[in-house]
Design a protein around this motif. Structure first.
Motif, mmCIF file in Angstrom:
data_model
loop_
_atom_site.group_PDB
_atom_site.id
_atom_site.type_symbol
_atom_site.label_atom_id
_atom_site.label_comp_id
_atom_site.label_asym_id
_atom_site.label_seq_id
_atom_site.Cartn_x
_atom_site.Cartn_y
_atom_site.Cartn_z
ATOM 1 N N GLY A 186 0.135 -1.096 -0.435
ATOM 2 C CA GLY A 186 0.434 -0.364 0.258
ATOM 3 C C GLY A 186 1.259 1.170 0.313
ATOM 4 N N GLY A 187 1.805 0.806 -0.196
ATOM 5 C CA GLY A 187 2.928 2.633 -0.422
ATOM 6 C C GLY A 187 2.943 2.882 -1.559
ATOM 7 N N THR A 188 3.548 4.354 -1.964
ATOM 8 C CA THR A 188 3.508 4.693 -2.934
ATOM 9 C C THR A 188 4.496 4.452 -3.790
ATOM 10 O OG1 THR A 188 3.259 6.709 -1.763
ATOM 11 C CG2 THR A 188 3.856 7.127 -3.893
ATOM 12 N N VAL A 189 4.240 3.595 -5.167
ATOM 13 C CA VAL A 189 5.139 2.853 -5.918
ATOM 14 C C VAL A 189 6.139 4.106 -6.060
ATOM 15 C CG1 VAL A 189 5.559 1.676 -7.744
ATOM 16 C CG2 VAL A 189 3.336 1.780 -6.497
ATOM 17 N N PRO A 190 7.305 3.474 -6.006
ATOM 18 C CA PRO A 190 8.257 4.178 -6.722
ATOM 19 C C PRO A 190 9.036 4.680 -7.807
ATOM 20 C CG PRO A 190 9.110 2.385 -5.461
ATOM 21 C CD PRO A 190 7.581 2.765 -6.146
ATOM 22 N N SER A 191 9.734 5.766 -8.608
ATOM 23 C CA SER A 191 9.983 5.644 -9.547
ATOM 24 C C SER A 191 10.724 4.961 -10.100
ATOM 25 C CB SER A 191 10.162 7.144 -10.150
ATOM 26 O OG SER A 191 10.658 6.926 -9.912
ATOM 27 N N ASP A 192 10.919 4.397 -11.978
ATOM 28 C CA ASP A 192 11.434 3.602 -12.283
ATOM 29 C C ASP A 192 13.376 4.138 -11.976
ATOM 30 O OD1 ASP A 192 9.680 2.346 -13.624
ATOM 31 O OD2 ASP A 192 10.129 2.599 -15.312
ATOM 32 N N THR A 193 13.289 5.511 -11.566
ATOM 33 C CA THR A 193 14.996 6.197 -10.984
ATOM 34 C C THR A 193 14.927 5.587 -9.727
ATOM 35 O OG1 THR A 193 14.471 7.456 -12.514
ATOM 36 C CG2 THR A 193 15.759 7.984 -11.296
ATOM 37 N N ALA A 194 13.867 6.344 -8.927
ATOM 38 C CA ALA A 194 14.686 5.643 -7.392
ATOM 39 C C ALA A 194 14.394 4.910 -7.064
ATOM 40 C CB ALA A 194 12.763 6.377 -7.017
ATOM 41 N N ALA A 195 13.678 3.352 -7.445
ATOM 42 C CA ALA A 195 14.066 2.232 -7.095
ATOM 43 C C ALA A 195 15.303 1.335 -8.360
ATOM 44 C CB ALA A 195 12.775 1.291 -7.961
ATOM 45 N N SER A 196 15.836 2.222 -8.974
ATOM 46 C CA SER A 196 16.625 1.894 -9.810
ATOM 47 C C SER A 196 18.208 2.114 -9.192
ATOM 48 C CB SER A 196 17.196 1.863 -10.752
ATOM 49 O OG SER A 196 17.076 3.117 -11.407
ATOM 50 N N TYR A 197 17.870 3.625 -8.122
ATOM 51 C CA TYR A 197 18.810 4.367 -7.315
ATOM 52 C C TYR A 197 19.421 2.946 -6.043
ATOM 53 C CZ TYR A 197 21.385 7.112 -4.248
ATOM 54 O OH TYR A 197 22.464 7.873 -3.077
ATOM 55 N N VAL A 198 17.846 2.919 -5.641
ATOM 56 C CA VAL A 198 18.209 1.553 -4.418
ATOM 57 C C VAL A 198 19.357 0.159 -4.647
ATOM 58 C CG1 VAL A 198 16.984 2.974 -3.124
ATOM 59 C CG2 VAL A 198 16.764 0.822 -4.134
ATOM 60 N N ILE A 199 19.573 0.303 -5.881
ATOM 61 C CA ILE A 199 19.719 -1.241 -5.785
ATOM 62 C C ILE A 199 21.817 -0.859 -5.477
ATOM 63 C CG2 ILE A 199 21.008 -2.431 -7.921
ATOM 64 C CD1 ILE A 199 18.299 -2.210 -9.397
#
Length: 221
Positions: free
Chosen positions: A38-51
């Protein structure tokens, strides 16, 4: 011992986005896990940043509106989605010949990754990788990136000084870890982070393909 005519004796590779073509799959798994809780789905950029970060700090960073009380569920959902896709992840073309040639030249080859020990060990069961790496560290058995402890432990294990150690990775977390450990680094531009974020972290080189990385390591490693 140092080999005459080369700069480094120990090469540490990041895993996802550097050796394995996994960035897009990991990003999607992060997004699906956040959606599930139920969270705010991160953008592709935000999701890939934490890899490259340890799993739970990565998920918390990607989904700051998910309360701590849901972090265990968030982690479980990520693992659920990742396990469903892990067999879709393959080595980048050219990685195996590169590693084989470096191994033949007697470099100590290691892995420094944000993956879990279980996850890395499962990946290392791939018959192609049998015997390629001499050592490894994962985020759940030491400090996560960009803390230098992974590299410090590998250097201690192999008796190699920072100036003879090279970190290869696709994120600023990798390059910052190398800088924190007093090691040189090489960035790769085909993974999770854009290369325009690399310059401040002083990589010796930025490779835009595995072929470029292979050539640089043979000529300058």
């Amino acid at each position: 011992m140092s080999k005459v005519g080369r700069q480094f004796d120990l090469i540490a590779f990041d895993w996802d986005g550097t050796l394995f073509d996994s960035t897009a799959i990991i990003s999607r798994c992060i997004q699906e896990a956040v959606r599930d809780v139920g969270g705010t789905v991160p953008s592709d950029t935000a999701a890939s940043y934490v890899i490259g970060m340890a799993l739970m700090p990565a998920l918390a960073h990607a989904a700051p509106d998910v309360p701590v009380s849901k972090h265990a569920e968030l982690g479980a959902r990520y693992r659920h989605h990742y396990l469903a896709h892990q067999h879709d992840i393959i080595l980048f073309d050219g990685v195996l010949p590169m590693l084989t040639e470096l191994k033949a030249r007697q470099y100590s080859l290691t892995v420094a990754t944000g993956k879990s020990r279980r996850g890395l060990d499962e990946a290392l069961l791939d018959v192609q990788l049998h015997g390629v790496f001499d050592g490894s560290r994962t985020a759940d058995e030491t400090q996560g990136k960009p803390h230098p402890r992974m590299l410090q432990e590998l250097m201690r294990e192999f008796g190699v000084a920072p100036e003879r150690t090279l970190m290869v990775g696709d994120t600023t977390h990798d390059l910052q870890m190398a800088l924190n450990a007093g090691c040189a680094s090489v960035g790769v531009g085909y993974g999770a982070h854009p290369t325009d974020t690399f310059a401040a972290l002083q990589p010796r080189f930025v490779a835009h393909s595995v072929a470029e990385l292979h050539d640089w390591l043979l000529q300058h490693g």
